[in-house]
Design a protein around this motif. Structure first.
Motif, PDB file in Angstrom:
ATOM      1  N   VAL A  16     -25.270   2.523  26.333  1.00  0.00           N
ATOM      2  CA  VAL A  16     -25.893   1.265  26.764  1.00  0.00           C
ATOM      3  C   VAL A  16     -27.283   1.128  26.160  1.00  0.00           C
ATOM      4  O   VAL A  16     -27.657   0.058  25.668  1.00  0.00           O
ATOM      5  CB  VAL A  16     -25.960   1.188  28.302  1.00  0.00           C
ATOM      6  N   HIS A  19     -27.306  -0.179  22.470  1.00  0.00           N
ATOM      7  CA  HIS A  19     -27.110  -1.627  22.347  1.00  0.00           C
ATOM      8  C   HIS A  19     -28.333  -2.390  22.835  1.00  0.00           C
ATOM      9  O   HIS A  19     -28.727  -3.415  22.256  1.00  0.00           O
ATOM     10  CB  HIS A  19     -25.871  -2.051  23.137  1.00  0.00           C
ATOM     11  N   VAL A  22     -31.135  -2.246  20.175  1.00  0.00           N
ATOM     12  CA  VAL A  22     -30.846  -3.156  19.069  1.00  0.00           C
ATOM     13  C   VAL A  22     -31.239  -4.579  19.444  1.00  0.00           C
ATOM     14  O   VAL A  22     -31.871  -5.303  18.657  1.00  0.00           O
ATOM     15  CB  VAL A  22     -29.353  -3.084  18.684  1.00  0.00           C
ATOM     16  N   ARG A  23     -30.880  -5.007  20.645  1.00  0.00           N
ATOM     17  CA  ARG A  23     -31.191  -6.375  21.071  1.00  0.00           C
ATOM     18  C   ARG A  23     -32.700  -6.581  21.239  1.00  0.00           C
ATOM     19  O   ARG A  23     -33.249  -7.608  20.826  1.00  0.00           O
ATOM     20  CB  ARG A  23     -30.461  -6.698  22.370  1.00  0.00           C
ATOM     21  N   LEU A  48     -29.288   3.203  14.639  1.00  0.00           N
ATOM     22  CA  LEU A  48     -29.792   1.859  14.887  1.00  0.00           C
ATOM     23  C   LEU A  48     -29.889   1.054  13.590  1.00  0.00           C
ATOM     24  O   LEU A  48     -29.635  -0.155  13.580  1.00  0.00           O
ATOM     25  CB  LEU A  48     -31.141   1.926  15.597  1.00  0.00           C
ATOM     26  N   ALA A  51     -26.676  -0.298  12.758  1.00  0.00           N
ATOM     27  CA  ALA A  51     -26.351  -1.420  13.648  1.00  0.00           C
ATOM     28  C   ALA A  51     -27.157  -2.667  13.318  1.00  0.00           C
ATOM     29  O   ALA A  51     -27.026  -3.682  14.001  1.00  0.00           O
ATOM     30  CB  ALA A  51     -26.592  -1.015  15.101  1.00  0.00           C
ATOM     31  N   GLY A 190     -17.516  -1.663  24.856  1.00  0.00           N
ATOM     32  CA  GLY A 190     -17.947  -2.245  23.598  1.00  0.00           C
ATOM     33  C   GLY A 190     -17.868  -1.237  22.469  1.00  0.00           C
ATOM     34  O   GLY A 190     -17.478  -0.080  22.658  1.00  0.00           O
ATOM     35  N   LEU A 193     -21.849   2.743  18.488  1.00  0.00           N
ATOM     36  CA  LEU A 193     -22.792   2.609  17.386  1.00  0.00           C
ATOM     37  C   LEU A 193     -22.800   3.843  16.497  1.00  0.00           C
ATOM     38  O   LEU A 193     -23.320   3.803  15.382  1.00  0.00           O
ATOM     39  CB  LEU A 193     -24.198   2.349  17.925  1.00  0.00           C
ATOM     40  N   ASP A 232     -18.747  -6.350  28.367  1.00  0.00           N
ATOM     41  CA  ASP A 232     -18.792  -5.932  26.980  1.00  0.00           C
ATOM     42  C   ASP A 232     -20.228  -5.600  26.612  1.00  0.00           C
ATOM     43  O   ASP A 232     -21.155  -6.311  26.990  1.00  0.00           O
ATOM     44  CB  ASP A 232     -18.269  -7.052  26.090  1.00  0.00           C
ATOM     45  N   ALA A 233     -20.416  -4.509  25.894  1.00  0.00           N
ATOM     46  CA  ALA A 233     -21.784  -4.080  25.582  1.00  0.00           C
ATOM     47  C   ALA A 233     -22.545  -5.153  24.824  1.00  0.00           C
ATOM     48  O   ALA A 233     -23.742  -5.356  25.051  1.00  0.00           O
ATOM     49  CB  ALA A 233     -21.759  -2.784  24.773  1.00  0.00           C
ATOM     50  N   GLY A 234     -21.856  -5.874  23.921  1.00  0.00           N
ATOM     51  CA  GLY A 234     -22.522  -6.939  23.193  1.00  0.00           C
ATOM     52  C   GLY A 234     -22.923  -8.082  24.098  1.00  0.00           C
ATOM     53  O   GLY A 234     -24.028  -8.611  24.029  1.00  0.00           O
ATOM     54  N   GLN A 237     -26.047  -7.381  26.415  1.00  0.00           N
ATOM     55  CA  GLN A 237     -27.397  -7.192  25.900  1.00  0.00           C
ATOM     56  C   GLN A 237     -28.402  -8.155  26.521  1.00  0.00           C
ATOM     57  O   GLN A 237     -29.488  -7.732  26.932  1.00  0.00           O
ATOM     58  CB  GLN A 237     -27.407  -7.300  24.375  1.00  0.00           C
TER      59      GLN A 237
END
Length: 263
Positions: A16, A19, A22-23, A48, A51, A190, A193, A232-234, A237
């Protein structure tokens, strides 16, 4: 973002947290993340970058939930804290304190460091385990007033999540403490990475989907959920990142009300 804001994300090598970082970087934040072993720094950066993250604004520091060392420096100059790190054992320990103590005391370490650093808001990734692992009358949905009864027949992991969140709300209710928001997902799914098959990732199998679906029905009182309770992990975010923005007031001391306001 003309004046970048720094966010501390605990457990930077986790699913988690990856992700989330990244966001946050994509949204223009400065990010500092913690790992237990600083030798993981280069591997995290490589992950990262693959990603699509710009790691020039990322700092990796060492801090362990079992020790006070490093937390003051980790929280320094941060406006927000995203506390994601928590023990997730491959199997339940013989001594429940092996998981309860680092979960509860680690959460309090993060909160104390955040308060001392003047952090504005802390967001904790808890779990539905803290809410809905005690029986309720059939058809009665779970909500922010519910807590899992830790005196019942629950696993050490479930107990650790419940006690850690209770401790967090008690801490936040005191004067001069940061705002608190808590996210209680049933399951987060999700893309990986990297190739790090952590314990929590290995548990994300078809059986986990079935458990998430069953928990979803409990949340809705046995009715078919109108929205997914597994995440979903995406998609998650924004849910992980945006609660860090100061949209709510201070804790009132009424945990049920504060849980509702933070949702």
């Amino acid at each position: 973002m003309s004046d970048p804001t720094r966010v501390l994300v605990t457990g930077g090598s986790g699913f988690v947290a990856g992700h989330l970082i990244v966001r946050l970087l994509a949204d223009g934040y400065l990010v500092r993340t913690t790992v237990r072993n600083i030798e993981r720094e280069k591997a995290i950066q490589r992950t990262l970058v693959r990603a699509g993250a710009d790691v020039d604004r990322l700092q990796v520091v060492a801090a362990d939930l079992n020790s006070d060392d490093g937390w003051a420096a980790a929280a320094a100059d941060c406006t927000f804290v995203q506390h994601v790190a928590s023990p997730f054992p491959a199997r339940q320990p013989a001594n429940e304190d092996d998981i309860i103590v680092p979960a509860r005391e680690g959460t309090l370490r993060v909160l104390r460091a955040a308060a001392a650093a003047g952090v504005r808001r802390v967001v904790i990734t808890s779990s539905f385990a803290a809410v809905g692992y005690s029986p309720k009358p059939s058809g009665t949905p779970y909500d922010e007033t519910d807590w899992t009864d830790t005196s019942g027949a629950v696993s050490p992991y479930v107990k650790s999540k419940t006690l850690a969140e209770r401790a967090a709300w008690e801490f936040a209710a005191q004067p001069g403490r940061p705002e608190l928001a808590v996210v209680n997902p049933v399951g987060v799914f999700g893309p990986l990475l990297d190739d790090n098959m952590s314990t929590s990732v290995r548990h994300r199998r078809p059986a986990a989907w079935q458990a998430a679906a069953a928990a979803s029905r409990r949340i809705r009182g046995g009715r078919r959920p109108r929205r997914r309770r597994s995440v979903d992990a995406g998609d998650d975010q924004p849910a992980c990142g945006r609660p860090a923005l100061p949209r709510r007031g201070r804790p009132t001391g009424d945990v049920a009300a504060d849980r509702h306001r933070a949702a």
